[in-house]
Design an enzyme around this catalytic site. Structure first.
Site, PDB file in Angstrom:
ATOM      1  N   SER A 177       0.860  -1.182   0.000  1.00  0.00           N
ATOM      2  CA  SER A 177       0.000   0.000   0.000  1.00  0.00           C
ATOM      3  C   SER A 177       0.892   1.226   0.000  1.00  0.00           C
ATOM      4  CB  SER A 177      -0.873  -0.010   1.273  1.00  0.00           C
ATOM      5  OG  SER A 177      -1.452   1.254   1.515  1.00  0.00           O
ATOM      6  N   TYR A 196      -2.279  -0.494  10.439  1.00  0.00           N
ATOM      7  CA  TYR A 196      -2.266  -0.878   9.023  1.00  0.00           C
ATOM      8  C   TYR A 196      -0.850  -0.768   8.452  1.00  0.00           C
ATOM      9  CZ  TYR A 196      -3.846  -0.941   4.129  1.00  0.00           C
ATOM     10  OH  TYR A 196      -4.043  -1.253   2.799  1.00  0.00           O
TER      11      TYR A 196
END
Length: 278
Positions: free
Chosen positions: A143, A156
């Protein structure tokens, strides 16, 4: 590596980037092996691939955080089809929130799925690929949160920075075996995660949060575009795969201009803090 005729494992295949990649790989002639925790969604993708003339040799609804389940599927696949050629770790979840709001269960689940899940897949599928001696390719989808210190992304980013570190090591470890490694760093992508993302301590139905989600979607790229970038990266044996220009430029900016990058991150963090305070 061209996808045509290759045995390709895709996790998270029921929706979003995983679904788009499955359809795109099938269109290129790949022989698919698909997993997702969503049984109904996975069955729908299998049907879509087959109606389009693609091939799915095996699929299983499982949680990649469950090593025993991944191992059972791997054993079944290898017994019937031997080693695979292309392994794509795409499955993932998203939990955001200020660190003081995150509970141990939030951290654990994100790390279990986003980091340990891909590790389980690698443990079960890459050693047989090495033993086969035919080379191959490993794709790990991270990501933009594996590159930048985005606010409220502590849990995350912990999982995605872990994937980045894992991929950085494996790109050198696996080279001697003819196995390429690609680390995919998407930015905004219009997937079901946009609606399902858990923001701990924030009422996501608030108008200002809904507006942020709308702005995110307007900026986001389609999953199909991400899938094409992934497959193109595999074909060209690229390590870092960017799916949008903003993340590519942002990563370059971060490397070249450290102080301005810190200023931008602080301003973004302040903005979200003010949003929470309201």
């Amino acid at each position: 590596m061209k996808a045509s005729g290759k045995k390709c494992l895709i996790t998270g295949a029921a929706s979003g980037i995983g679904r788009a990649t499955a359809l795109a790989a099938a269109a290129r002639g790949a022989d698919l092996f698909l997993t997702d925790i969503d049984d109904a969604g996975l069955a729908a993708v299998v049907g879509a691939v087959q109606r389009a003339g693609g091939r799915v040799s095996a699929h299983a609804a499982l949680d990649i955080a469950d090593l025993a389940a991944v191992r059972r599927f791997a054993d079944e696949v290898h017994a019937a089809h031997r080693s695979l050629d292309l392994v794509m770790n795409i499955a993932g979840i998203s939990v955001w929130g200020p660190v003081e709001e995150l509970e141990p269960a939030h951290w654990q689940r994100v790390v279990d799925v986003n980091l340990m899940g891909p590790i389980h897949v690698i443990q079960c599928f890459i050693p047989p690929m090495i033993a086969a001696g035919r080379g191959g390719h490993l794709v790990n989808v991270a990501s933009a949160a594996a590159l930048f210190g985005l606010p409220w992304h502590a849990a995350y980013s912990a999982s995605k920075f872990g994937i980045r570190g894992l991929s950085e090591v494996l790109r050198f470890d696996l080279r001697r075996h003819g196995i390429g490694v690609s680390l995919v760093c998407p930015g905004a992508v219009d997937t079901p995660l946009v609606d399902s993302v858990q923001i701990v301590g924030v009422d996501t139905s608030r108008p200002d949060v809904v507006e942020l989600r709308r702005l995110f979607r307007r900026h986001a790229v389609a999953p199909a575009a991400v899938a094409e970038a992934i497959l193109r990266g595999v074909e060209r044996d690229r390590y870092m795969v960017f799916t949008s220009l903003d993340i590519r430029v942002g990563h370059w900016f971060q490397q070249k201009f450290a102080l301005p990058y810190e200023w931008v991150m602080r301003r973004l963090n302040d903005r979200l803090h003010r949003l929470r305070s309201r």
